[in-house]
Design a protein around this motif. Structure first.
Motif, mmCIF file in Angstrom:
data_model
loop_
_atom_site.group_PDB
_atom_site.id
_atom_site.type_symbol
_atom_site.label_atom_id
_atom_site.label_comp_id
_atom_site.label_asym_id
_atom_site.label_seq_id
_atom_site.Cartn_x
_atom_site.Cartn_y
_atom_site.Cartn_z
ATOM 1 N N GLN A 22 -7.322 56.612 -0.409
ATOM 2 C CA GLN A 22 -6.121 57.370 -0.049
ATOM 3 C C GLN A 22 -5.378 56.724 1.113
ATOM 4 O O GLN A 22 -4.149 56.597 1.089
ATOM 5 N N ILE A 23 -6.105 56.290 2.116
ATOM 6 C CA ILE A 23 -5.477 55.664 3.284
ATOM 7 C C ILE A 23 -4.804 54.355 2.884
ATOM 8 O O ILE A 23 -3.691 54.052 3.322
ATOM 9 N N CYS A 24 -5.460 53.586 2.024
ATOM 10 C CA CYS A 24 -4.881 52.334 1.539
ATOM 11 C C CYS A 24 -3.586 52.591 0.786
ATOM 12 O O CYS A 24 -2.557 51.964 1.056
ATOM 13 N N SER A 27 -0.671 53.517 2.877
ATOM 14 C CA SER A 27 -0.112 52.430 3.682
ATOM 15 C C SER A 27 0.811 51.508 2.891
ATOM 16 O O SER A 27 1.573 50.736 3.492
ATOM 17 N N ILE A 28 0.786 51.585 1.553
ATOM 18 C CA ILE A 28 1.625 50.688 0.748
ATOM 19 C C ILE A 28 2.639 51.409 -0.136
ATOM 20 O O ILE A 28 3.562 50.786 -0.648
ATOM 21 N N LYS A 29 2.506 52.711 -0.290
ATOM 22 C CA LYS A 29 3.340 53.425 -1.269
ATOM 23 C C LYS A 29 4.825 53.430 -0.928
ATOM 24 O O LYS A 29 5.657 53.557 -1.826
ATOM 25 N N ASP A 30 5.187 53.271 0.342
ATOM 26 C CA ASP A 30 6.602 53.309 0.706
ATOM 27 C C ASP A 30 7.333 52.007 0.418
ATOM 28 O O ASP A 30 8.549 51.994 0.343
ATOM 29 N N PHE A 31 6.602 50.896 0.271
ATOM 30 C CA PHE A 31 7.296 49.634 0.012
ATOM 31 C C PHE A 31 6.978 49.015 -1.344
ATOM 32 O O PHE A 31 7.736 48.196 -1.838
ATOM 33 N N ALA A 32 5.875 49.400 -1.978
ATOM 34 C CA ALA A 32 5.478 48.776 -3.245
ATOM 35 C C ALA A 32 6.189 49.416 -4.426
ATOM 36 O O ALA A 32 6.163 50.631 -4.587
ATOM 37 N N LYS A 33 6.790 48.602 -5.244
ATOM 38 C CA LYS A 33 7.418 49.091 -6.466
ATOM 39 C C LYS A 33 6.358 49.601 -7.441
ATOM 40 O O LYS A 33 6.571 50.565 -8.165
ATOM 41 N N ARG A 52 -4.293 61.280 -8.797
ATOM 42 C CA ARG A 52 -3.519 62.211 -7.974
ATOM 43 C C ARG A 52 -2.315 61.510 -7.335
ATOM 44 O O ARG A 52 -1.262 62.115 -7.143
ATOM 45 N N ASN A 53 -2.460 60.227 -7.041
ATOM 46 C CA ASN A 53 -1.374 59.451 -6.434
ATOM 47 C C ASN A 53 -0.462 58.800 -7.466
ATOM 48 O O ASN A 53 0.458 58.066 -7.101
ATOM 49 N N LYS A 54 -0.732 59.046 -8.739
ATOM 50 C CA LYS A 54 0.095 58.531 -9.840
ATOM 51 C C LYS A 54 0.224 57.010 -9.820
ATOM 52 O O LYS A 54 1.298 56.464 -10.109
ATOM 53 N N VAL A 55 -0.873 56.336 -9.478
ATOM 54 C CA VAL A 55 -0.888 54.883 -9.571
ATOM 55 C C VAL A 55 -1.475 54.506 -10.924
ATOM 56 O O VAL A 55 -2.176 55.298 -11.562
ATOM 57 N N GLU A 56 -1.164 53.316 -11.385
ATOM 58 C CA GLU A 56 -1.710 52.857 -12.655
ATOM 59 C C GLU A 56 -3.183 52.514 -12.474
ATOM 60 O O GLU A 56 -3.577 51.953 -11.464
ATOM 61 N N ILE A 57 -3.981 52.834 -13.484
ATOM 62 C CA ILE A 57 -5.421 52.600 -13.421
ATOM 63 C C ILE A 57 -5.847 51.753 -14.611
ATOM 64 O O ILE A 57 -5.508 52.052 -15.766
ATOM 65 N N ALA A 88 -9.376 48.155 -1.014
ATOM 66 C CA ALA A 88 -9.234 49.587 -0.751
ATOM 67 C C ALA A 88 -9.553 49.940 0.699
ATOM 68 O O ALA A 88 -9.059 50.947 1.206
ATOM 69 N N ASP A 89 -10.342 49.124 1.365
ATOM 70 C CA ASP A 89 -10.660 49.413 2.769
ATOM 71 C C ASP A 89 -9.714 48.701 3.737
ATOM 72 O O ASP A 89 -9.969 48.651 4.930
ATOM 73 N N GLU A 90 -8.606 48.165 3.216
ATOM 74 C CA GLU A 90 -7.576 47.559 4.060
ATOM 75 C C GLU A 90 -6.350 48.457 4.071
ATOM 76 O O GLU A 90 -6.109 49.203 3.121
ATOM 77 N N VAL A 91 -5.574 48.362 5.133
ATOM 78 C CA VAL A 91 -4.312 49.086 5.214
ATOM 79 C C VAL A 91 -3.240 48.157 5.751
ATOM 80 O O VAL A 91 -3.531 47.203 6.465
ATOM 81 N N VAL A 92 -2.011 48.450 5.383
ATOM 82 C CA VAL A 92 -0.862 47.774 5.962
ATOM 83 C C VAL A 92 -0.376 48.690 7.064
ATOM 84 O O VAL A 92 -0.106 49.861 6.832
ATOM 85 N N THR A 93 -0.291 48.160 8.290
ATOM 86 C CA THR A 93 -0.022 49.031 9.426
ATOM 87 C C THR A 93 1.400 49.558 9.468
ATOM 88 O O THR A 93 1.639 50.605 10.017
ATOM 89 N N ALA A 94 2.356 48.836 8.904
ATOM 90 C CA ALA A 94 3.733 49.325 8.833
ATOM 91 C C ALA A 94 4.409 48.663 7.646
ATOM 92 O O ALA A 94 4.222 47.469 7.428
ATOM 93 N N PRO A 95 5.184 49.408 6.867
ATOM 94 C CA PRO A 95 5.864 48.790 5.724
ATOM 95 C C PRO A 95 6.722 47.597 6.120
ATOM 96 O O PRO A 95 6.801 46.635 5.384
ATOM 97 N N GLU A 96 7.336 47.657 7.294
ATOM 98 C CA GLU A 96 8.154 46.532 7.724
ATOM 99 C C GLU A 96 7.319 45.266 7.849
ATOM 100 O O GLU A 96 7.765 44.184 7.487
#
Length: 144
Positions: A22-24, A27-33, A52-57, A88-96
């Motif tokens: 979920q955290i991963c 961190s990417i949902k605002d910039f990833a198409k 639940r996040n409506k990502v492709e599986i 999955a255990d990585e995050v992008v700290t800011a979309p910018e």
């Protein structure tokens, strides 16, 4: 904040990542198409979180990181200019920051052009455990 999503597919390799996924994704949902989870047999709630996040599986048996990312690139029909592989255990700290990483070489990322079906595609690999090389028209990842 980014107003538009970047032309990037984020591929998340998972197996029993309910504590991290979920955290991963957040961190990417605002910039990833496009966000794609390639799961290798989770027995926890990883797939429910992805749904639940409506990502492709996609599901594929795990052999190695290199095989898994190669399988993803060959099978998920990528139609974006960029591919970003994230654990999955990585995050992008800011979309910018992620957008900047997509358009410039960062010391922690390798960015290289590759060819998929004769279309040039740029790939960002964020994990030092995977080395990606390009052949004539196919991507090949080798364990380091």
């Amino acid at each position: 904040m980014i107003n538009e999503k970047s032309d990037v597919t984020c591929i998340i390799l998972t197996k029993n990542e309910e504590k991290n996924l979920q955290i991963c994704i957040d961190s990417i949902k605002d910039f990833a198409k496009r966000i794609v989870v390639v799961d290798s047999g989770s027995t926890d709630s990883t797939l429910e979180i992805a749904k639940r996040n409506k990502v492709e599986i996609f599901e594929h048996d795990f052999e190695s990181y290199a095989h898994q990312i190669n399988w993803a690139i060959d099978n998920i029909k990528i139609d974006t200019k960029w591919v970003y592989r994230i654990d999955a255990d990585e995050v992008v700290t800011a979309p910018e920051n992620a957008e900047m990483g997509i358009t410039s070489v960062d010391s922690e990322m390798d960015i290289m052009p590759i060819n998929l079906d004769e279309e040039p595609v740029d790939v960002i690999i964020s994990a030092p455990a995977v080395k990606v090389t390009a052949g004539d028209t196919e991507l090949k990842a080798d364990s380091m």
